[in-house]
Design an enzyme around this catalytic site. Sequence first.
Site, PDB file in Angstrom:
ATOM      1  N   LYS A 206      40.015  40.794  35.502  1.00 16.55           N
ATOM      2  CA  LYS A 206      39.813  39.417  34.855  1.00 16.55           C
ATOM      3  C   LYS A 206      38.450  39.068  34.700  1.00 16.55           C
ATOM      4  O   LYS A 206      37.588  39.795  35.369  1.00 16.55           O
ATOM      5  CB  LYS A 206      40.447  38.119  35.846  1.00 16.55           C
TER       6      LYS A 206
ATOM      7  N   LYS B 117      38.752  41.519  48.014  1.00 17.33           N
ATOM      8  CA  LYS B 117      37.407  41.154  48.184  1.00 17.33           C
ATOM      9  C   LYS B 117      37.037  41.827  49.606  1.00 17.33           C
ATOM     10  O   LYS B 117      35.699  42.004  49.950  1.00 17.33           O
ATOM     11  CB  LYS B 117      37.151  39.892  48.374  1.00 17.33           C
TER      12      LYS B 117
ATOM     13  N   LYS C 297      32.890  35.801  37.892  1.00 16.16           N
ATOM     14  CA  LYS C 297      31.511  35.460  38.195  1.00 16.16           C
ATOM     15  C   LYS C 297      30.903  36.293  38.717  1.00 16.16           C
ATOM     16  O   LYS C 297      29.533  36.560  38.516  1.00 16.16           O
ATOM     17  CB  LYS C 297      31.464  34.044  38.880  1.00 16.16           C
TER      18      LYS C 297
END
Length: 330
Positions: A194, A112, A197
């Site tokens: 994966k 991230k 969201k």
Amino acid sequence: MAARVFSGVQPTGNIHIGNYLGALKQFVDLQTGNDCIYCIVDLHAITVPKDPSELNSAILDVAALYLAVGLDPGKSIVFVQSDVSGHAELSWILMCNSYTGELSRMTQFKDKSRGNESAPTGLFAYPVLMAADILLYDTDVVPVGNDQKQHIELTRDIAIRVNNKYGEDTFVVPEGRFLKEGARIMALDDPTAKMSKSAENPHSSISLLDDEGKIKKSIMRATTDSDGEIRFDPGSKPGVSNLITIYGAFAGMGAADVEREWAGRGYGDFKKALVEVTIDSLRPIQERYAEIRSSGDLITTLKDGAERAGAIAEKVMVRVKDRFGLGAAG
Ligand code: AQP
């Protein structure tokens, strides 16, 4: 004795079938015979800036989904993390007992922050907040998807380190609980990543609240391969294997049974059947969600949950502060 179970979901967007099959379904199954605490981890959501009114609405969305998938406030404690101050308080104490080296190795931080020096400190430190969430309740078992394995290991390391220094029974050392089927649902458009969201392509995931048209489009477009065989082989057939996992999880079948049922048939028919089983599984959740989200009882349930969770957390904080010699009474 009943095991203490704790887990949480971030209110960071639409809860998808990966969150459901990897985590929420376990939450529901564990309610019988265990002492379960389920949290909406809103402090984790602000590791990246959020619009306050959108965040608040997302908190209530996740709470309503918790109840819609089958969490029963009569059996489990359901509450919002920031309503119990012990999470942030314990997080600081644990931060002083964790190492920058071990946090630098967390893959989610690396993914991230991408080496960006202006990445928020919270993004770096949030695995410690997650450790605090778990240790604050003397948790025995943490049901999560297997993307959280590294964070559970860190939690165990910190708990053992503190216990060695401040007394063996300062913290209960928890275990992660990962499912065999569904522990990692992959993105439909890229089965090597994966399902997440925050993905940009809306067709990479299926939200629990997607309508039938969207579910159909996302599944029919899902990446497969050109060999045409419905066979579970995540290494060389990641797309088809992911669809087999999703089908099996919704239909209550293992991958081998799905392979047997679909032997010799084509991807098109398999995808159509997957659309059907997904819609049929999500419909009752969506109906319950609509009712719960518009009811005034939701806030009362969360406030009651925070009081019950707070009472447990307070006892643990008294013990931890005593061990560390913190506070006037210490
Ligand atoms: N793809 C997945 N397959 C199985 N389980 C999954 N979980 C997440 N993705 C998958 C599990 O869902 C629970 C809640 O996740 P979270 O909201 O705390 O955060 P996350 O893991 O960061 O989820 P996302 O969807 O990928 O969110 P963003 O995009 O915001 O980072 C956890 O138990 C997790 O293991």
